[in-house]
Design a protein around this motif. Structure first.
Motif, mmCIF file in Angstrom:
data_model
loop_
_atom_site.group_PDB
_atom_site.id
_atom_site.type_symbol
_atom_site.label_atom_id
_atom_site.label_comp_id
_atom_site.label_asym_id
_atom_site.label_seq_id
_atom_site.Cartn_x
_atom_site.Cartn_y
_atom_site.Cartn_z
ATOM 1 N N PRO A 1 -20.660 60.652 -14.421
ATOM 2 C CA PRO A 1 -22.158 60.150 -13.967
ATOM 3 C C PRO A 1 -23.114 60.801 -14.725
ATOM 4 O O PRO A 1 -24.235 60.293 -15.363
ATOM 5 C CB PRO A 1 -22.204 59.948 -12.509
ATOM 6 N N ASP B 1 -23.957 50.987 -13.369
ATOM 7 C CA ASP B 1 -22.644 50.575 -13.731
ATOM 8 C C ASP B 1 -21.750 50.278 -12.501
ATOM 9 O O ASP B 1 -20.775 49.580 -12.649
ATOM 10 C CB ASP B 1 -22.065 51.631 -14.641
ATOM 11 N N CYS B 2 -22.193 50.914 -11.182
ATOM 12 C CA CYS B 2 -21.195 50.427 -10.154
ATOM 13 C C CYS B 2 -21.422 49.065 -9.566
ATOM 14 O O CYS B 2 -20.784 48.522 -8.705
ATOM 15 C CB CYS B 2 -21.656 51.496 -9.199
ATOM 16 N N PRO C 1 -19.627 46.817 -16.494
ATOM 17 C CA PRO C 1 -20.996 47.807 -16.355
ATOM 18 C C PRO C 1 -22.040 47.397 -17.293
ATOM 19 O O PRO C 1 -21.775 47.576 -18.499
ATOM 20 C CB PRO C 1 -20.107 49.093 -16.717
ATOM 21 N N TYR D 1 -14.071 52.619 -20.278
ATOM 22 C CA TYR D 1 -15.299 53.302 -19.718
ATOM 23 C C TYR D 1 -15.893 54.904 -20.270
ATOM 24 O O TYR D 1 -16.707 55.017 -20.983
ATOM 25 C CB TYR D 1 -15.764 53.036 -18.448
#
Length: 152
Positions: free
Chosen positions: A48, A68-69, A74, A105
């Motif tokens: 993060p 993105d969560c 995302p 990701y």
């Protein structure tokens, strides 16, 4: 006598003289983390924060990757990848950006970071070798110098 004048032809300049913008590929592959082990380890241990640092380097909001969560795709990864791709004229589309952001990701963020570093370094080298650069006592450094820079 009423003569019609020929239509005025306008030439649109899309880049500055000497600047070549070509459609290219990413300068590094998605899995080429071995070229920048510092960022690879940083992304592995604190993704993060790494994504926030990369977002800032790309000119985006520092807090954007925290979105993105939300949802299954995302949005920050998609937006950053598309923005970097557009800025540097890299071939691709929103579907590939979405796929890499969803399936790969961390690797996607590492690739974005490497791309920004390489392009910034190339730009600063090009500017320093320019015959129009000012030779003064001050040192010209690029705005985003990211080699071996970490927040922590």
């Amino acid at each position: 006598m009423d003569r019609e004048s020929p239509p005025l032809l306008l030439r649109v300049v899309r880049s500055q003289p000497g600047q070549v913008v070509e459609e290219e590929q990413w300068s590094t592959g998605l899995c080429e983390c071995y070229g920048d082990m510092g960022d690879c380890c940083f992304a592995l241990w604190c993704l993060p924060v790494f994504a926030c640092k990369t977002s800032r380097a790309a000119g985006g909001c520092v807090c954007l990757p925290l979105l993105d969560c939300v949802g299954c795709v995302p949005p920050a990864s998609l937006a950053m990848r598309a923005a970097v791709r557009e800025r540097y004229g890299i071939k691709g589309n929103v579907f590939s950006d979405c796929f890499y952001g969803w399936c790969c990701y961390p690797l996607s963020w590492c690739q974005i970071s490497r791309e920004i570093k390489k392009r910034t370094a190339a730009l600063s080298k090009k500017q320093s070798s320019s015959p129009f650069s000012l030779k003064s006592k001050t040192r010209n450094t690029p705005l985003l110098y990211l080699d071996h820079v970490h927040i922590i």
